[in-house]
Design an enzyme around this catalytic site. Structure first.
Site, PDB file in Angstrom:
ATOM      1  N   ASP A  17       6.235   5.865   1.477  1.00 21.05           N
ATOM      2  CA  ASP A  17       6.177   7.018   0.739  1.00 21.05           C
ATOM      3  C   ASP A  17       4.961   6.620  -0.090  1.00 21.05           C
ATOM      4  OD1 ASP A  17       6.117   9.399  -0.525  1.00 21.05           O
ATOM      5  OD2 ASP A  17       8.167   9.174  -1.232  1.00 21.05           O
TER       6      ASP A  17
HETATM    7  C1  BGC Z   1       6.530  12.482  -1.509  1.00 18.77           C
HETATM    8  C2  BGC Z   1       6.686  12.690  -0.114  1.00 18.77           C
HETATM    9  C3  BGC Z   1       5.198  13.229   0.235  1.00 18.77           C
HETATM   10  C4  BGC Z   1       4.230  12.208   0.144  1.00 18.77           C
HETATM   11  C5  BGC Z   1       2.854  12.840   0.426  1.00 18.77           C
HETATM   12  C6  BGC Z   1       5.379  11.459  -2.043  1.00 18.77           C
HETATM   13  O1  BGC Z   1       5.054  11.746  -3.658  1.00 18.77           O
HETATM   14  O2  BGC Z   1       7.746  11.866  -2.113  1.00 18.77           O
HETATM   15  O3  BGC Z   1       7.799  13.351   0.151  1.00 18.77           O
HETATM   16  O4  BGC Z   1       5.398  13.499   1.740  1.00 18.77           O
HETATM   17  O5  BGC Z   1       4.255  12.263  -1.632  1.00 18.77           O
HETATM   18  O6  BGC Z   1       2.357  13.852  -0.459  1.00 18.77           O
END
Ligand code: BGC
Length: 758
Positions: free
Chosen positions: A229
């Site tokens: 993530d």
């Molecule tokens: C989120 C993800 C997301 C990623 C990219 C993170 O903060 O938890 O779900 O895909 O950011 O934006």
């Protein structure tokens, strides 16, 4: 492309570099070798493609796109075909926009109504979440675009999301928090898996070899790349060793250098770096070799598709006196700011820049319906002015029916933080009460990503749960309210009366960085059903403008071995006067079991369209997993021999059909009997029981029951054989020494030898 050959030409620095992003949304290029960079983008209920100003919190703009219903809504459709179709549309948009991987679906379990990201998640039930996300992945990937199933794993809260440790036992993880990921990997092979921010039992998901390699790859057979993530990496070298292939967005080169240093120092095997590169490049080239930027992207057509999908996701919760559907010639007061500007998606990384939004007021007017509009409450702050209240009340009085659009404002529900309670804003509750008093024919339409308390439920005649239904939700709501579409959604989660009823209430959020999942497998209806607790609306529940009857339950056989499959069929009949879709749900329950198990668990569902009077047969296939629990002793799924219920109906609390099936286990659990084993456990094992005769006789003698016909009269009067057995069952086998003396030692030893050689 020969990926292995390509990697073999890369320098260690190039390889380490490839293991992190070039920028927020791109993998790195290696120009020397002609490897281009590829783009990944958020979604997943639409495309959030950003350009120059990138962020992962939905703050900066992205290109105009179509916002489809969020997962909370699509799960309510109980219709995998519908969500597959949505995935195909999303895949087409990605092809058009040269986006190689869409970052979703998000499949974490809705453990508590408080999770800020519940609107992005499917369900409290792992089977439903699994089926829906699998269909979505299949849809997107049918267009040769990758998905990134997320957030792996146990990321069911936003509170301290980057530091908290989700503490759960193995069985809970396997039965509740893993199956959606497992099913998707086994049935749809997502191109990528995104690990979560949190730790699991003390280890960051981004550096957990058990999670990312043992389970994900070795057990489930995942073939794509694992990505962090955004910002989830703590120890990058440990991450590479654990199986985390790609770090996103990047660490400005710091972690790439650490990988190089670790390899040079002999602390990290270069083969692991090669492996990560191969996995990343496999996906990069899979996209490049199938890229079709000439794929058309018809926004208007997708807007209509979004309306059609949203309508099939809506759940009719209440419809007293068949107030709905509304007559097209009656006057209707549409009340509440959401009627004009619906809340149709949540905040954070999934925020889509919708090219158009259709509110209910606009949709109704476009159809020439006789509607008036009064905004009532304000979404900006929890406020209902006297003036606005009076306006809403008089609109309600002047109309035949009043429809209040209400729910949770953006600030109540978002990625990044949790809700602190389960209530709607007070101004909305007050407005609903006042409108209901002014007009007895009041309907409430709700926009929310997870349950809300409904203190006014007894005062309104109808409630339609629209969830966060995407940019065309207003159009969809009008179609359902006026009967152009017969509602067919069912709740993918239980609605408790109040937050305190939720099984995780005492532990949710945890203490400091430690969140214990103490309710174990008893999440959602698994808890409410076992406790026989009343809920506001149960899991699986949803009304229709027609009625359905379930009959003729049949099992292919009444007894199976756990290696066999069981076919279950039933008949669903539309007994009303409108065409409509029924959702047949099948639940399995273990009637008697050693482990503590829920009363019933969803193991099959099927949505069918039926004309008035029409009947259709639905059928389900059950296999070992349908009956099994996770056994922590053998670290595997296990079925305990015995009788199981198979129930069919249209909600977890309306299951008119029930039959029993016997399932015989083909796996023997290991036996380790010692002098401390108690009689009850030994006698419960059929093989052990068979060799207990002499020992039991001896034990009974000690308690004054000398022979089979009954022992001494005095002893018999004091205590019956049954009572002796009932008392004895909790005694350890060594009790024979305590009460029978040293003479019994030989017998005990002989018995233990026999038992342990079975
Ligand atoms: C989120 C993800 C997301 C990623 C990219 C993170 O903060 O938890 O779900 O895909 O950011 O934006």
């Amino acid at each position: 492309m020969d990926i292995k050959a390509l990697v073999s030409q890369m320098t260690l620095e190039e390889k380490a570099g490839l293991c992190s992003g070039d920028d927020f949304w791109h993998t790195k290029a290696v120009e020397r070798l002609g490897i281009p960079r590829t783009m990944v983008s958020d979604g997943p209920h639409g495309l959030r493609k950003q350009s120059d100003k990138a962020d992962h919190l939905g703050i900066n703009d992205s290109i105009e796109a179509v916002c489809f219903p969020a997962a909370s809504a699509t799960a309510a459709s109980f219709d995998p075909d519908l969500i597959r179709e949505m995935g195909e549309a999303l895949g087409d948009s990605c092809q058009h926009e040269r986006v190689s991987v869409v970052l979703g679906p998000a499949v974490n379990i809705k453990r508590s109504p408080l999770c800020g990201r519940n609107f992005e998640y499917f369900s409290e039930d792992p089977y439903l979440a699994g089926k829906m996300c699998t269909a979505m992945i299949q849809g997107v990937q049918s267009r040769n675009i990758g998905t990134s199933i997320k957030h792996f794993a146990l990321n069911s809260q936003e509170h301290r999301r980057m530091s908290s440790s989700s503490e759960a036992d193995e069985r809970t993880i396997r039965e509740i928090y893993f199956p959606a990921f497992e099913m998707a990997v086994k049935e749809a092979q997502p191109w990528t898996v995104m690990c979560s921010y949190n730790k699991i039992n003390g280890v960051y998901a981004s550096e957990d070899p058990w999670l990312l390699t043992e389970v994900l790859r070795n057990e489930w057979g995942f073939e794509g790349y694992a990505v962090s993530d955004w910002g989830a990496v703590s120890d990058r070298v440990a991450g590479v060793a654990a199986g985390l292939d790609l770090e996103m967005p990047s660490s400005g080169g710091v972690n790439d250098r650490k990988i190089v240093e670790a390899v040079r120092a002999g602390k990290l095997d270069e083969k692991l770096v090669d492996q990560a590169c191969e996995r990343i490049l496999n996906i990069v080239y899979r996209y490049l070799e199938n890229a079709r930027p000439d794929t058309p992207w018809d926004l208007e057509a997708q807007h209509e598709q979004a309306a059609r999908i949203a309508a099939d996701c809506m759940v009719l919760l209440k419809n007293e006196g068949n107030l709905l559907p509304l007559a097209k010639d009656g006057t209707v007061a549409l009340i509440g700011e959401f009627a004009e500007k619906p809340r149709f998606q949540g905040g954070g990384s999934s925020h889509i820049n919708s090219f158009r939004t259709t509110g209910a007021v606009e949709a109704a007017k476009a159809k020439g319906l006789q509607v008036t509009y009064a905004p009532g409450y304000s979404v900006e702050k929890d406020e209902l002015t006297d003036e606005r209240l009076a306006e809403a009340v008089s609109a309600a009085k002047a109309a035949k029916t009043a429809v209040v659009f209400a729910g949770l404002p953006d600030s109540y529900e978002s990625e990044g933080y949790d809700r602190t309670h389960m209530r709607m804003p007070e101004c909305q509750n007050r407005l609903i009460e006042a409108v209901a008093e002014a007009n007895p024919n009041t309907v409430v339409v709700l926009h929310n990503g997870s349950p809300v308390e409904m203190p006014w439920i007894g005062k309104v005649k109808a409630v339609l749960e629209a969830y966060l239904g995407g940019q065309a939700v207003g159009e969809a709501a009008i179609r359902v309210l006026y009967g152009d579409v017969n509602p067919s959604g069912h709740l993918p989660e239980s609605f408790p009366y109040q937050l305190e009823d939720n099984p995780s209430f005492l532990y949710y959020g945890g203490e400091g960085n430690r969140t214990e999942y103490r309710e174990g497998v008893f999440v959602g209806y698994r808890y409410y059903d076992k406790k026989k607790m009343d809920v506001l609306f149960p899991f699986g529940y949803g009304l229709s403008y027609t009625s359905f009857a379930f009959s003729n339950l049949r099992l292919s056989t009444d007894s199976i071995r756990d290696t066999d499959v069981l076919t279950v069929s039933a008949t669903v009949t539309n007994t009303g006067s409108r065409a409509g879709k029924a959702v047949a749900q099948l639940y399995v329950g273990d009637i008697e079991s050693t482990p503590l198990r829920p009363l019933r668990e969803l193991k099959g569902f099927c949505k069918v369209m039926l004309q008035p009077g029409e009947s259709r047969e639905v059928s389900f296939t059950l296999d070992k997993r349908s009956f099994a629990y996770w056994n922590e002793e053998i670290h595997d799924w296990h079925v305990e021999t015995g009788d199981f219920t198979v129930e069919v109906g249209d909600s977890s609390r309306n299951l008119p059909l029930c039959m029993k099936v016997r399932v015989e286990s083909t796996t023997e659990l290991p036996r380790h009997f010692t002098a401390d084993s108690i009689y009850l456990d030994v006698m419960a094992d059929p093989k052990a029981k068979a060799i207990m005769t002499d020992f039991m006789k001896k034990t009974m003698e000690i308690f004054g029951h000398e022979n089979e016909s009954g022992g001494t009269e005095a002893a018999k009067e004091a205590i019956s054989d049954e009572m002796t057995m009932a008392m004895m069952k909790y005694m350890p086998l060594r009790g024979i020494l305590s009460f029978g003396g040293a003479d019994s030692a030989g017998e005990l030893e002989k018995l233990l030898q026999q038992l342990n050689s079975l």
